[in-house]
Design a protein around this motif. Structure first.
Motif, PDB file in Angstrom:
ATOM      1  N   UNK A 249       1.612   3.945   6.239  1.00  0.00           N
ATOM      2  CA  UNK A 249       2.779   4.722   5.834  1.00  0.00           C
ATOM      3  C   UNK A 249       3.878   3.748   5.396  1.00  0.00           C
ATOM      4  N   UNK A 250       4.313   3.865   4.142  1.00  0.00           N
ATOM      5  CA  UNK A 250       5.343   2.966   3.635  1.00  0.00           C
ATOM      6  C   UNK A 250       5.204   2.833   2.127  1.00  0.00           C
ATOM      7  N   UNK A 251       6.113   2.093   1.502  1.00  0.00           N
ATOM      8  CA  UNK A 251       6.074   1.913   0.047  1.00  0.00           C
ATOM      9  C   UNK A 251       5.057   0.858  -0.356  1.00  0.00           C
ATOM     10  N   UNK A 252       4.906   0.678  -1.666  1.00  0.00           N
ATOM     11  CA  UNK A 252       3.892  -0.251  -2.138  1.00  0.00           C
ATOM     12  C   UNK A 252       4.141  -1.679  -1.652  1.00  0.00           C
ATOM     13  N   UNK A 253       5.393  -2.106  -1.697  1.00  0.00           N
ATOM     14  CA  UNK A 253       5.685  -3.488  -1.277  1.00  0.00           C
ATOM     15  C   UNK A 253       5.437  -3.684   0.214  1.00  0.00           C
ATOM     16  N   UNK A 254       5.784  -2.659   0.995  1.00  0.00           N
ATOM     17  CA  UNK A 254       5.524  -2.746   2.451  1.00  0.00           C
ATOM     18  C   UNK A 254       4.026  -2.876   2.710  1.00  0.00           C
ATOM     19  N   UNK A 262      -3.076  -9.635   7.003  1.00  0.00           N
ATOM     20  CA  UNK A 262      -4.343  -9.266   7.650  1.00  0.00           C
ATOM     21  C   UNK A 262      -5.409 -10.326   7.441  1.00  0.00           C
ATOM     22  N   UNK A 263      -6.187 -10.580   8.489  1.00  0.00           N
ATOM     23  CA  UNK A 263      -7.306 -11.519   8.356  1.00  0.00           C
ATOM     24  C   UNK A 263      -8.624 -10.809   8.605  1.00  0.00           C
ATOM     25  N   UNK A 264      -9.695 -11.570   8.689  1.00  0.00           N
ATOM     26  CA  UNK A 264     -11.018 -10.988   8.930  1.00  0.00           C
ATOM     27  C   UNK A 264     -11.531 -10.295   7.679  1.00  0.00           C
ATOM     28  N   UNK A 265     -12.649  -9.603   7.857  1.00  0.00           N
ATOM     29  CA  UNK A 265     -13.242  -8.955   6.687  1.00  0.00           C
ATOM     30  C   UNK A 265     -12.841  -7.491   6.696  1.00  0.00           C
ATOM     31  N   UNK A 266     -12.029  -7.109   5.711  1.00  0.00           N
ATOM     32  CA  UNK A 266     -11.602  -5.707   5.649  1.00  0.00           C
ATOM     33  C   UNK A 266     -11.691  -5.175   4.221  1.00  0.00           C
ATOM     34  N   UNK A 267     -11.723  -3.857   4.129  1.00  0.00           N
ATOM     35  CA  UNK A 267     -11.798  -3.193   2.816  1.00  0.00           C
ATOM     36  C   UNK A 267     -10.499  -2.439   2.571  1.00  0.00           C
ATOM     37  N   UNK A 268     -10.149  -2.264   1.304  1.00  0.00           N
ATOM     38  CA  UNK A 268      -8.964  -1.486   0.944  1.00  0.00           C
ATOM     39  C   UNK A 268      -9.371  -0.443  -0.097  1.00  0.00           C
ATOM     40  N   UNK A 269      -9.022   0.820   0.176  1.00  0.00           N
ATOM     41  CA  UNK A 269      -9.120   1.839  -0.872  1.00  0.00           C
ATOM     42  C   UNK A 269      -7.761   1.790  -1.563  1.00  0.00           C
ATOM     43  N   UNK A 270      -7.708   1.119  -2.711  1.00  0.00           N
ATOM     44  CA  UNK A 270      -6.418   0.800  -3.327  1.00  0.00           C
ATOM     45  C   UNK A 270      -6.167   1.634  -4.570  1.00  0.00           C
ATOM     46  N   UNK A 271      -4.884   1.904  -4.829  1.00  0.00           N
ATOM     47  CA  UNK A 271      -4.544   2.503  -6.118  1.00  0.00           C
ATOM     48  C   UNK A 271      -4.828   1.474  -7.216  1.00  0.00           C
ATOM     49  N   UNK A 272      -5.247   1.949  -8.372  1.00  0.00           N
ATOM     50  CA  UNK A 272      -5.609   1.064  -9.484  1.00  0.00           C
ATOM     51  C   UNK A 272      -4.493   0.044  -9.741  1.00  0.00           C
ATOM     52  N   UNK A 273      -3.251   0.513  -9.671  1.00  0.00           N
ATOM     53  CA  UNK A 273      -2.112  -0.342 -10.003  1.00  0.00           C
ATOM     54  C   UNK A 273      -1.933  -1.480  -8.995  1.00  0.00           C
ATOM     55  N   UNK A 274      -2.508  -1.330  -7.796  1.00  0.00           N
ATOM     56  CA  UNK A 274      -2.322  -2.353  -6.753  1.00  0.00           C
ATOM     57  C   UNK A 274      -3.421  -3.411  -6.768  1.00  0.00           C
ATOM     58  N   UNK A 275      -4.462  -3.163  -7.548  1.00  0.00           N
ATOM     59  CA  UNK A 275      -5.633  -4.046  -7.465  1.00  0.00           C
ATOM     60  C   UNK A 275      -5.325  -5.491  -7.877  1.00  0.00           C
ATOM     61  N   UNK A 276      -4.521  -5.738  -8.924  1.00  0.00           N
ATOM     62  CA  UNK A 276      -4.253  -7.132  -9.302  1.00  0.00           C
ATOM     63  C   UNK A 276      -3.659  -7.942  -8.146  1.00  0.00           C
ATOM     64  N   UNK A 277      -2.756  -7.348  -7.372  1.00  0.00           N
ATOM     65  CA  UNK A 277      -2.136  -8.123  -6.288  1.00  0.00           C
ATOM     66  C   UNK A 277      -3.138  -8.389  -5.162  1.00  0.00           C
ATOM     67  N   UNK A 278      -4.115  -7.487  -4.978  1.00  0.00           N
ATOM     68  CA  UNK A 278      -5.097  -7.690  -3.906  1.00  0.00           C
ATOM     69  C   UNK A 278      -6.131  -8.748  -4.280  1.00  0.00           C
ATOM     70  N   UNK A 344      -2.471   6.300  11.983  1.00  0.00           N
ATOM     71  CA  UNK A 344      -1.514   6.012  10.919  1.00  0.00           C
ATOM     72  C   UNK A 344      -0.652   4.828  11.364  1.00  0.00           C
ATOM     73  N   UNK A 345      -0.504   3.831  10.496  1.00  0.00           N
ATOM     74  CA  UNK A 345       0.268   2.632  10.832  1.00  0.00           C
ATOM     75  C   UNK A 345       1.532   2.632   9.955  1.00  0.00           C
ATOM     76  N   UNK A 346       2.716   2.587  10.591  1.00  0.00           N
ATOM     77  CA  UNK A 346       3.950   2.502   9.790  1.00  0.00           C
ATOM     78  C   UNK A 346       4.170   1.039   9.414  1.00  0.00           C
ATOM     79  N   UNK A 347       4.273   0.761   8.128  1.00  0.00           N
ATOM     80  CA  UNK A 347       4.388  -0.631   7.678  1.00  0.00           C
ATOM     81  C   UNK A 347       5.769  -0.928   7.103  1.00  0.00           C
ATOM     82  N   UNK A 348       6.665   0.043   7.144  1.00  0.00           N
ATOM     83  CA  UNK A 348       8.008  -0.221   6.571  1.00  0.00           C
ATOM     84  C   UNK A 348       9.021  -0.508   7.673  1.00  0.00           C
TER      85      UNK A 348
END
Ligand code: AMP
Ligand code: MG
Length: 348
Positions: A249-254, A262-278, A344-348
Motif C-alpha cells: 500500500x503506497x505510491x509508486x516511489x514508496x 528487499x533481498x533474497x529471491x522474490x517475484x514482483x507482479x509489476x505494472x508495465x511502467x515500473x518494469x524498467x526500474x525493477x 497488506x504492507x504499508x510502504x509509505x
C-alpha cells in the motif's frame, strides 16, 4: 479416467462441430466437460442431475457447502429454473449474455446438491461462443464452477486446466478467456436494490444504472470468525498461490524504495511502467508484467495466469501493488486480498 482433449476447437469446421456434439453427449450422460468462458474455464456437468453435481465437487475437491452456478444458453431459460423478476429482466437485457451471475429463488427442478441446500440458485448466460455452443448442444443447463482444484487460482488457459484436472474429467475444450476472473455475482433484494456478492467484469457503477447497489461485506473485508456469509464461496481462502503474496500500500516511489531494500529471491507482479526500474534492481527479482497501471482490464486478464506462473518461479515471496477499489479494479482488489491471505504492507 482418461481425459480427452480438444485444445484448438474451431466451431466453423466439421471437426469442431463434432467435438461439441461429443461434449454435449458427455454432459447429457452425466459426465464432466471443462470448457472456456469469457471469465475463466468452467468444470461443467448436467445441472439437473444430482450425481453430476457430486462428481463436480469430487473432481475439484470442493467443499460441498459451496454452491454451483448454472449456465444457460439464453436468458429466457432462467424462468425454467428460477423465479425471475422485473429487475432480473432489465439486468439480463443489458448484461446477458455476459459475465453477470444473478442469484434467484430456485425452482424444485434444481437438485439440492447444486445449490448446496440453499433455497436460491445462481444463474449465468455466458457469451463465449464455445460455452454457448456446448450448453445449447447439451440441451440442459450446465452447472460449472471454475475448473481449478479448490483453493488454487482459477485457470484461464488450457495448460493451467490440464495441470489441475488431467484424469479427473472426461473432456477438456480449449479456448481464450477474455476477462480472466470469475463473473460478477449479485443477489436481487427488491425491485430496485441488489447486493454485490462478488465483483467481476461488470462493475458496481454499471449495475448502478439499474438499481441501488449494496456491497456485501465479504467483497472488501475478511470475514470475522463465525460470521455468516451471503455467498458461501467468499468464506474460503481463495485464488491463492502457494508462495506468500504481499500487497504493498503506497505510491509508486514508496513501492520502489521498499522493493530496493528487499533481498533474497522474490517475484514482483509489476505494472508495465515500473518494469524498467525493477530491471536494474540489485537482487534481480523475477518480474511479471501485470499490465499497464491504467488498464485494470488487462491486469484482470493476466492476474490468475501470473499468480500460477509466479508460483512456479521458485521465489520465496511475491509482491504486488494493492489495487484501488474503483470500477473494474474492485474485482482485482477482491481477488488479490484473498490471494495474499489479507497480508497488506504499508510502504509509505
Ligand atoms: P465459482 O463457480 O468457482 O466461481 O464459484 C461460484 C460462486 O458462486 C461461489 O462463490 C458461491 O458461493 C456463489 N454462489 C453460487 N450459488 C449461490 C447462491 N445460491 N447464493 C449465493 N452465492 C452463490
Ligand atoms: Mg472458483
Amino acid at each position: 479416467m482418461t481425459t480427452e482433449y480438444l485444445e484448438d476447437l474451431d466451431l466453423s469446421t466439421e471437426a469442431g462441430k463434432n467435438g461439441i456434439e461429443r461434449a454435449g453427449e458427455i454432459i447429457r450422460r452425466g459426465g464432466l466437460v471443462v470448457f472456456p468462458t469469457e471469465t475463466v474455464f468452467g468444470l461443467g456437468g448436467n445441472a439437473l442431475d444430482p450425481e453430476a453435481a457430486t462428481k463436480i465437487y469430487r473432481a475439484k475437491e470442493r467443499p460441498s457447502d459451496n454452491p454451483l452456478i448454472i449456465h444457460i444458453a439464453d436468458p429466457s431459460e432462467a424462468s425454467l429454473y428460477t423465479e425471475t423478476s422485473d429487475l432480473f429482466e432489465r439486468l439480463s437485457k443489458r448484461f446477458m449474455p455476459g459475465p453477470l451471475t444473478v442469484v434467484l429463488p430456485a425452482k424444485p427442478i434444481i437438485p439440492k446438491t447444486v445449490t448446496a441446500g440453499l433455497p436460491t440458485v445462481a444463474v449465468r448466460c455466458p457469451s463465449h461462443p464455445i460455452a454457448h455452443a456446448l450448453i445449447a448442444c447439451a440441451g440442459v443447463p450446465i452447472a460449472a464452477p471454475s475448473a481449478n482444484l479448490s483453493g488454487s487460482p482459477s485457470p484461464t488457459t488450457f495448460r493451467h486446466v490440464r495441470e489441475d484436472l488431467d484424469g479427473r474429467v472426461d473432456m477438456i475444450l480449449g479456448g481464450e478467456c477474455e476477462i480472466g476472473v470469475e463473473s460478477t455475482i449479485v443477489r436481487l433484494d427488491s425491485s430496485d436494490t441488489l447486493t454485490l456478492l462478488r465483483p467481476g467484469g461488470i462493475t458496481p457503477e454499471q449495475l448502478g444504472e439499474f438499481a441501488r447497489v449494496e456491497l456485501s461485506d465479504a467483497v472488501l473485508n475478511k470475514l470475522k470468525e463465525g460470521e455468516t456469509v451471503q455467498s458461501p464461496g467468499m468464506k474460503y481462502k481463495h485464488y491463492a498461490p502457494k508462495t506468500p503474496l504481499y500487497l504493498l500500500r503506497g505510491g509508486r516511489e514508496d513501492r520502489q524504495r521498499f522493493l530496493a531494500g528487499q533481498g533474497g529471491r522474490f517475484a514482483v507482479l509489476a505494472y508495465t511502467e515500473e518494469i524498467p526500474s525493477l530491471s536494474v534492481h540489485p537482487s534481480s527479482p523475477v518480474v511479471f508484467d501485470l499490465g499497464s497501471e491504467n488498464d485494470p482490464a488487462q491486469q484482470l486478464h493476466r492476474l490468475f495466469y501470473l499468480l500460477r506462473e509466479a508460483d512456479k518461479s521458485g521465489c520465496e515471496r511475491i509482491y504486488a501493488a494493492l489495487p484501488s477499489t474503483a470500477g473494474l479494479s474492485l474485482a482485482l482488489y477482491n481477488r488479490m486480498i484473498r490471494a495474499a491471505a489479507y497480508q497488506i504492507v504499508s510502504v509509505n
